[in-house]
Design a protein around this motif. Structure first.
Motif, PDB file in Angstrom:
ATOM      1  N   TRP A 205       0.854  -1.481  -0.466  1.00  0.00           N
ATOM      2  CA  TRP A 205      -0.193  -0.019  -0.077  1.00  0.00           C
ATOM      3  C   TRP A 205       1.464   1.252  -0.255  1.00  0.00           C
ATOM      4  CZ3 TRP A 205      -5.498  -0.477  -0.259  1.00  0.00           C
ATOM      5  CH2 TRP A 205      -5.515  -1.405   0.039  1.00  0.00           C
ATOM      6  N   VAL A 206       0.523   1.563  -0.622  1.00  0.00           N
ATOM      7  CA  VAL A 206       1.384   3.659  -0.711  1.00  0.00           C
ATOM      8  C   VAL A 206       0.106   4.760  -0.765  1.00  0.00           C
ATOM      9  CG1 VAL A 206       2.904   5.130  -2.774  1.00  0.00           C
ATOM     10  CG2 VAL A 206       3.060   2.106  -2.729  1.00  0.00           C
ATOM     11  N   LEU A 207       1.334   5.388   0.302  1.00  0.00           N
ATOM     12  CA  LEU A 207       0.216   6.848   0.757  1.00  0.00           C
ATOM     13  C   LEU A 207       0.661   8.203   0.175  1.00  0.00           C
ATOM     14  CD1 LEU A 207      -1.908   7.737   2.632  1.00  0.00           C
ATOM     15  CD2 LEU A 207      -0.678   7.897   4.145  1.00  0.00           C
ATOM     16  N   ASP A 208       0.015   8.297  -0.907  1.00  0.00           N
ATOM     17  CA  ASP A 208       0.506  10.471  -0.858  1.00  0.00           C
ATOM     18  C   ASP A 208      -0.017  11.156  -0.110  1.00  0.00           C
ATOM     19  OD1 ASP A 208       0.623  12.313  -2.534  1.00  0.00           O
ATOM     20  OD2 ASP A 208       0.642  11.299  -4.264  1.00  0.00           O
ATOM     21  N   ARG A 209       0.374  11.394   0.626  1.00  0.00           N
ATOM     22  CA  ARG A 209       0.079  12.715   1.337  1.00  0.00           C
ATOM     23  C   ARG A 209      -0.488  13.879   0.648  1.00  0.00           C
ATOM     24  NH1 ARG A 209       3.384  16.219   5.610  1.00  0.00           N
ATOM     25  NH2 ARG A 209       1.550  16.935   6.914  1.00  0.00           N
ATOM     26  N   ALA A 210       0.522  14.464   0.259  1.00  0.00           N
ATOM     27  CA  ALA A 210       0.708  15.632  -1.208  1.00  0.00           C
ATOM     28  C   ALA A 210      -0.968  15.698  -1.578  1.00  0.00           C
ATOM     29  CB  ALA A 210       1.481  15.825  -1.326  1.00  0.00           C
ATOM     30  N   HIS A 211      -1.308  14.555  -2.450  1.00  0.00           N
ATOM     31  CA  HIS A 211      -2.261  15.120  -2.684  1.00  0.00           C
ATOM     32  C   HIS A 211      -3.615  13.546  -2.696  1.00  0.00           C
ATOM     33  CE1 HIS A 211       1.490  14.938  -6.253  1.00  0.00           C
ATOM     34  NE2 HIS A 211       0.753  15.808  -5.980  1.00  0.00           N
ATOM     35  N   ARG A 212      -3.326  13.587  -1.016  1.00  0.00           N
ATOM     36  CA  ARG A 212      -4.417  13.081  -0.639  1.00  0.00           C
ATOM     37  C   ARG A 212      -4.719  11.696  -1.655  1.00  0.00           C
ATOM     38  NH1 ARG A 212      -8.607  17.024   3.042  1.00  0.00           N
ATOM     39  NH2 ARG A 212      -7.768  18.375   0.695  1.00  0.00           N
ATOM     40  N   GLN A 213      -3.867  10.484  -1.695  1.00  0.00           N
ATOM     41  CA  GLN A 213      -4.460   9.059  -2.508  1.00  0.00           C
ATOM     42  C   GLN A 213      -3.797   8.432  -1.546  1.00  0.00           C
ATOM     43  OE1 GLN A 213      -5.964   9.479  -5.911  1.00  0.00           O
ATOM     44  NE2 GLN A 213      -6.132  11.346  -5.718  1.00  0.00           N
ATOM     45  N   LEU A 214      -4.182   7.319  -2.249  1.00  0.00           N
ATOM     46  CA  LEU A 214      -4.452   5.912  -1.326  1.00  0.00           C
ATOM     47  C   LEU A 214      -3.847   4.797  -2.878  1.00  0.00           C
ATOM     48  CD1 LEU A 214      -3.631   4.124   1.085  1.00  0.00           C
ATOM     49  CD2 LEU A 214      -6.065   3.705   1.025  1.00  0.00           C
ATOM     50  N   TRP A 215      -2.914   4.253  -3.045  1.00  0.00           N
ATOM     51  CA  TRP A 215      -2.230   2.763  -3.822  1.00  0.00           C
ATOM     52  C   TRP A 215      -2.104   1.714  -3.830  1.00  0.00           C
ATOM     53  CZ3 TRP A 215      -2.296   5.433  -8.205  1.00  0.00           C
ATOM     54  CH2 TRP A 215      -2.404   7.112  -9.268  1.00  0.00           C
ATOM     55  N   GLU A 216      -2.687   1.216  -3.949  1.00  0.00           N
ATOM     56  CA  GLU A 216      -3.230  -0.507  -4.118  1.00  0.00           C
ATOM     57  C   GLU A 216      -2.322  -1.152  -4.959  1.00  0.00           C
ATOM     58  OE1 GLU A 216      -5.665  -4.343  -2.145  1.00  0.00           O
ATOM     59  OE2 GLU A 216      -5.700  -2.526  -2.438  1.00  0.00           O
ATOM     60  N   THR A 220       2.956  -7.790  -8.538  1.00  0.00           N
ATOM     61  CA  THR A 220       4.236  -7.454 -10.009  1.00  0.00           C
ATOM     62  C   THR A 220       4.141  -5.935  -9.378  1.00  0.00           C
ATOM     63  OG1 THR A 220       2.153  -7.474 -10.902  1.00  0.00           O
ATOM     64  CG2 THR A 220       3.572  -9.376 -10.965  1.00  0.00           C
ATOM     65  N   LEU A 221       3.529  -5.710  -7.912  1.00  0.00           N
ATOM     66  CA  LEU A 221       3.485  -3.353  -8.531  1.00  0.00           C
ATOM     67  C   LEU A 221       2.798  -3.425  -8.995  1.00  0.00           C
ATOM     68  CD1 LEU A 221       7.835  -3.047  -7.265  1.00  0.00           C
ATOM     69  CD2 LEU A 221       5.654  -3.694  -5.969  1.00  0.00           C
ATOM     70  N   ALA A 222       2.113  -3.476  -9.687  1.00  0.00           N
ATOM     71  CA  ALA A 222       1.192  -3.587 -10.505  1.00  0.00           C
ATOM     72  C   ALA A 222      -0.079  -2.640  -9.729  1.00  0.00           C
ATOM     73  CB  ALA A 222       0.215  -4.236 -11.591  1.00  0.00           C
ATOM     74  N   PRO A 257      -4.781   3.202 -13.627  1.00  0.00           N
ATOM     75  CA  PRO A 257      -5.781   3.901 -13.033  1.00  0.00           C
ATOM     76  C   PRO A 257      -5.451   4.598 -12.090  1.00  0.00           C
ATOM     77  CG  PRO A 257      -4.232   1.803 -13.032  1.00  0.00           C
ATOM     78  CD  PRO A 257      -4.029   2.280 -14.217  1.00  0.00           C
ATOM     79  N   GLY A 258      -6.086   5.794 -11.910  1.00  0.00           N
ATOM     80  CA  GLY A 258      -5.388   6.945 -10.388  1.00  0.00           C
ATOM     81  C   GLY A 258      -5.872   5.621  -9.156  1.00  0.00           C
ATOM     82  N   GLY A 259      -5.908   6.506  -8.368  1.00  0.00           N
ATOM     83  CA  GLY A 259      -5.543   6.356  -7.227  1.00  0.00           C
ATOM     84  C   GLY A 259      -6.530   6.349  -6.572  1.00  0.00           C
ATOM     85  N   LEU A 260      -7.220   5.856  -4.908  1.00  0.00           N
ATOM     86  CA  LEU A 260      -8.523   5.998  -4.200  1.00  0.00           C
ATOM     87  C   LEU A 260      -7.920   7.145  -3.148  1.00  0.00           C
ATOM     88  CD1 LEU A 260     -10.963   5.519  -2.303  1.00  0.00           C
ATOM     89  CD2 LEU A 260      -9.672   4.614  -1.047  1.00  0.00           C
TER      90      LEU A 260
END
Length: 1010
Positions: A205-216, A220-222, A257-260
């Motif tokens: 899971w990756v949290l982008d604090r600056a853009h308030r996005q969450l990536w799963e 394979t890191l897709a 695909p964009g993040g949450l």
């Protein structure tokens, strides 16, 4: 009920105490079981429930360590990504964000992990400059920064990097090693990782604090698209190569695909700063509200293409804004189980606050137990989970990863108030007798008791079968005297240790007693106020017992004149009630004395006394359950004593943690299952012969002279190289002649083969070697019997001539005398043989032989028929010192001396085999187990037996193991459970296994045992 007919009602356990009500008139269960979010604020005087002790007490309070004077608060700029692999190695981003560092779990030293070499190799390139190369202007190297990292469940280290405007991910294989695999993030997609955590099943899971996005990201890191909007990263364009005819060919637009978007979820996240995985498709996000200076945890759960959002209450337990969090366990963690907690550090940085994660009916909430986890010199870089335990970075320049340890300091509320449920005596005007509670009231603490009694309840109207749950006794509260600590324990007779609290006056622990002064009526309620003056100790109540009705001595034994004056009569009533309480306790002990004779109910202190009735000594190292089982089944234990099953019972009591009392009933098939104690009798490990029991000649069983089966009936199986009775005396003579490299003569073939060695030493040694090779054993009992017979005759006649004259024989010496093959016909020989058989010296094997024949043939007539002799009874039959003539006699002799005597010699020997969980067990502990087993077997075995004790590793020995009982197919000598882990400097290459975790089973790896 006691001897005077009084009964008690009791509050015991969480279910009973939770029916009490607090000062807000709400049941305590409403607060103790509160699983809603946000959590309501409980009353200040709410009692608390101690789950580990099963006691009600004052409400524990959180201990807040004050901020250290002169220290600045932590900021998010100090955060650096850190994560631990399954082996305990901690990887982190350096303070300058230009390199990756690793702390080894073995040495604890920190070293550089990446980059492995300098980025600028200009000096080395100058030394190896080519003769001709393209002239290029030197370029300024672009600095690479590392933003976040995590280790995945499939053993990869995933690092987010920034190289100028380029963003991407690096993946290090922690098993195979080698350089990382880089994945570039599309430039059109905003991506500024701030925190990462491992995803359940692999990936991150990756949290982008600056853009308030969450990536799963998957393994394979897709990017996993859960209904997110697609972003165009490259427009559609005409292909460079076109067909000669037809419409033009173009390349489709590339979409990503964009993040949450965390700002657009059901619970808008204002400032997400940390994430932690919470199962498959679930992640917890630490959110902050900078305006109101508060923090909360939001749980996101992927459901198909949608997301479920559930937020906890605002964490008022935090003294400042949250800084970081980790989901793990702490060392010394309180509570009944080692469940993971959510540890959150604040900007103050001198402690972490633990929160229990509650998932009730799909609702997510956090509960803060009153536990103190201080931090020392916390640098604010990260909180990580190492082997499931929470750790933090301690120190500034060279941090060390230190476990989060609970400090067992407690602080309690000043007081707690509770009102008990209504107690019903079922009789109007009842005089309630006394109140007793088991617990502790330490110094500087007190328990104040008030009561109200009456014959009516509020809320119970006519026509109702029972009162409402909130019914109350009508009346005012009356203060009762202070309870006193009993010196002799509980009033109930013969309680077991777990029910009777030990009295310790210095700690105020034991059973407290109070004689009720004002309680008269059918119904009674109590109001208990628990107080602590110092806040560091608290009164604790485990069980409360209320006795009624009071047995009145003045009414039963004194004239009415003693009760005419109300005040004096009341005083006399209460004064004699104290005497009645003491005397009733003594009478109860007498009436319930049968409890002392039942192993299930006798107090533990009296167990040795009860065991003494059976002359049993209880091992102090055993637990109480084993003591009670042994005493309870003492008669069964003695019934099996001296048998194999009796030994197994004694050893199982001492060594098996899951001892089942059903073994006292008798042997079972599962008693010798895997991992159980084995008792191997030596005679059962014999080489099993296959001679049939029936002594029939070859012609009657369908055998030809070679011993091969000539029919489908019963047959004698052959052992191949050994002689069998089917070959007869001639076959044995031929074998002996072939052994001596000669040919047997006809006379030798018909002369009975001697079962005693020749007198010549060399010839005797050669004869024994022949017998061992061709018979499978060396005959000995016939030769010994012949020697005793010769000694008997020599002692009686002295000279051989006298013997020949009496027996009408022609022996040249006593050493040539043979045992009689048939009953003697001369009277002197008959008398001598009868006298010899009557002697007890050396008669053991002969009596065994005669008993063997008697059991097989039952009647002497049958023996005569198959053995072709004329003995009058079994007691006169001698041991053979020459090979018998008939097939049946040869079979009987071979079975007797090769099998039965071997069994009889080892019938008193046995081995005890103890299971061992691992070969790396402590040798000292193993030796103690062997010593204890030897002492137990020495006490319980029959007096004439001999034994040895071994572990399972000495179990499957050729010649000792029982086929099908002690043998089991496995991985062979290379089985990992039989070989300890390799230790450098102690193990041999190829003779041990490399230690560590189990083999990997990843989709892109193949692990080999080595």
């Amino acid at each position: 009920m006691n001897v005077n007919g009084a009964r008690f009602q009791m509050l015991f356990g969480r279910d009973d105490w939770s029916r009490c009500r607090g000062s807000d008139a709400q049941p305590l269960a409403l607060w103790w079981d509160a699983l809603v979010s946000p959590m309501p604020l409980p009353p200040d005087d709410l009692p608390g429930w101690d789950e580990t002790r099963s006691e009600i007490s004052l409400q524990p309070q959180l201990i807040e360590l004050p901020a250290t004077s002169g220290e600045l608060r932590l900021t998010l700029d100090a955060r650096r990504g850190a994560s631990a692999d399954r082996n305990g190695n901690v990887y982190r981003i350096a303070d300058d964000a230009r390199s990756l560092l690793v702390t080894s779990s073995g040495s604890g030293n920190e070293s550089a992990f990446w980059p492995a070499q300098p980025a600028d190799c200009g000096a080395g390139r100058g030394e190896l400059r080519l003769a001709f190369e393209t002239a290029q202007a030197p370029r300024e190297p672009v600095a690479e920064r590392y933003l976040a990292l995590t280790t995945t469940q499939d053993d990869y280290l995933v690092v987010a990097f920034a190289r100028g405007t380029l963003r991407g991910l690096m993946s290090f294989d922690l098993i195979s090693g080698g350089p990382p695999l880089q994945t570039q993030w599309p430039d059109a997609v905003p991506f500024e990782p701030f925190a990462m955590c491992a995803r359940h099943g692999g990936g991150a899971w990756v949290l982008d604090r600056a853009h308030r996005q969450l990536w799963e990201l998957d393994c394979t890191l897709a990017v996993i698209n859960a209904g997110h909007a697609m972003i165009d990263v490259a427009p559609a364009q005409i292909d460079d190569f076109q067909p000669l005819s037809g419409p033009p060919r173009e390349q489709a637009a590339q979409r990503f695909p964009g993040g949450l978007d965390l700002a657009k979820t059901a619970v808008a996240l204002l400032d997400p700063i940390a994430i932690q995985s919470h199962g498959e498709g679930r992640v917890m996000v630490l959110n902050r509200d900078l305006v109101q200076q508060r923090s909360q945890v939001v749980r996101l759960q992927r459901d198909g293409d949608g997301w479920g959002v559930d937020a906890s209450q605002w964490l008022d337990a935090l003294p400042a804004l949250a800084h970081d969090m980790v989901y793990a366990t702490g060392l010394g963690q309180g509570g009944a189980s080692e469940e993971a907690r959510l540890f959150i550090a604040s900007e103050i940085g001198n402690q972490v606050h633990a929160f229990e994660v509650i998932d009730h009916d799909g609702r997510f909430s956090l509960r803060a137990p009153a536990e103190l986890y201080p931090l020392r010199r916390y640098g604010g870089r990260a909180l990580v989970a190492v082997a499931g335990k929470a750790h933090y970075d301690c120190g500034s320049a060279q941090p060390r990863w230190t476990p989060v340890v609970q400090q067992h300091r407690q602080r309690f509320a000043a007081q707690a108030v509770l009102v008990t449920p209504v107690f019903d005596s079922d009789e109007l005007g009842t005089v309630w007798d006394k109140l007793l509670f088991d617990g502790s009231v330490p110094p500087d603490c007190e328990v104040e008791i008030e009561s109200r009694a009456g014959d009516e309840l509020s809320g119970w109207f006519d026509g109702q079968s029972q009162p409402a749950d909130d019914a109350q006794v009508i009346g005012g509260w009356l203060r009762e005297p202070q309870p006193r600590l009993r010196g002799d324990g509980p009033e109930l007779p013969w309680l077991r240790r777990e029910a009777a609290r030990v009295t310790r006056r210095e700690a105020g622990s034991g059973t407290w007693e109070l004689l009720l002064q004002h309680a008269r009526g059918r119904y009674l309620q109590l109001r208990l106020t628990l107080r602590s003056r110092n806040g560091t100790t608290a009164p604790r109540l485990r069980a409360l017992r209320l006795w009624a009705p009071r047995f009145s001595y003045p009414q039963r034994f004194l004239p009415a004149v003693y009760r005419e004056d109300v005040d004096n009569g009341d005083f006399l009533e209460r004064w004699l009630a104290n005497c009645e309480s003491s005397l009733t306790q003594i009478e109860d002990r007498i009436v319930n004395v049968e409890s002392l004779f039942d192993a299930r109910s006798v107090p533990q202190d009296a167990l040795p006394w009860l065991a003494g009735w059976f002359d049993l000594a209880l091992d102090p190292s055993w637990d109480e359950r084993r003591h009670r089982l042994l005493v309870q089944h003492a008669m069964d234990f003695f019934r099996w004593r001296g048998t194999v099953h009796g030994l197994r019972i004694a050893l199982s009591l001492a060594f098996e943690s899951d001892f089942d009392p059903i073994v006292f009933d008798g042997p079972r098939a599962q008693d010798e299952g895997a991992g159980r104690i084995r008792i191997v009798e030596s005679y059962q490990t014999r080489l099993v012969e296959t001679l049939v029991a029936q002594a029939l000649p070859p012609a009657q069983v369908g055998l030809d002279q070679t011993g091969l089966d000539a029919s489908a009936g019963p047959r004698t199986l052959q052992r191949g190289r050994l002689w069998t009775p089917a070959e007869g005396n001639a076959g044995l003579a031929d074998r002996y002649a072939a052994w001596q490299q000669r040919t047997a003569t006809p006379l030798q073939q018909i002369t009975p083969f001697s079962l005693a060695p020749p007198n010549d030493t060399d010839a005797a040694q050669d004869w024994r070697a022949f017998a061992s090779a061709e018979l499978g054993f060396v005959p000995a009992v016939g030769a010994a019997e012949r020697a005793r017979w010769q000694s008997f005759l020599q002692a009686r006649y002295v000279q051989v001539d006298a013997l020949n004259h009496a027996h009408a024989s022609a022996w040249t010496g006593f050493d040539e005398v043979l045992l009689p093959a048939a009953p003697p016909t001369v009277q002197a020989a008959i008398d001598d043989w009868r006298d010899y058989c009557a002697r007890g010296v050396g008669s053991r094997e002969r009596k065994l032989w005669q008993d063997f024949l008697a059991r097989r043939y039952r009647r002497i007539e049958r023996l005569r028929a198959v053995h072709a002799n004329a003995w009058a009874d079994f007691e006169q039959v001698p041991l053979p010192d020459r090979l018998p003539a008939s097939f049946a006699a040869q079979t009987d002799w071979l079975q007797f001396e090769r099998q039965l005597l071997a069994m009889h010699r080892t019938a008193h020997r046995f081995s005890v085999l103890l299971p061992v969980a691992s070969v790396i067990a402590d040798p000292y502990a193993l030796e103690q187990r062997l010593g204890l087993a030897r002492r137990i077997v020495e006490l319980e075995k029959p007096a004439h037996t001999v034994f040895d004790v071994r572990f399972y590793w000495a179990f499957n020995r050729v010649g000792e193991a029982r086929l099908g009982l002690d043998t089991q197919l496995g991985a062979g000598s290379r089985a990992s459970e039989l070989i300890p882990d390799a230790v450098v400097g102690r193990a041999y290459l190829g003779a041990s296994f490399v230690g560590g975790r189990e083999r990997l089973s990843g989709r892109d790896r193949l692990s080999l045992e080595c």
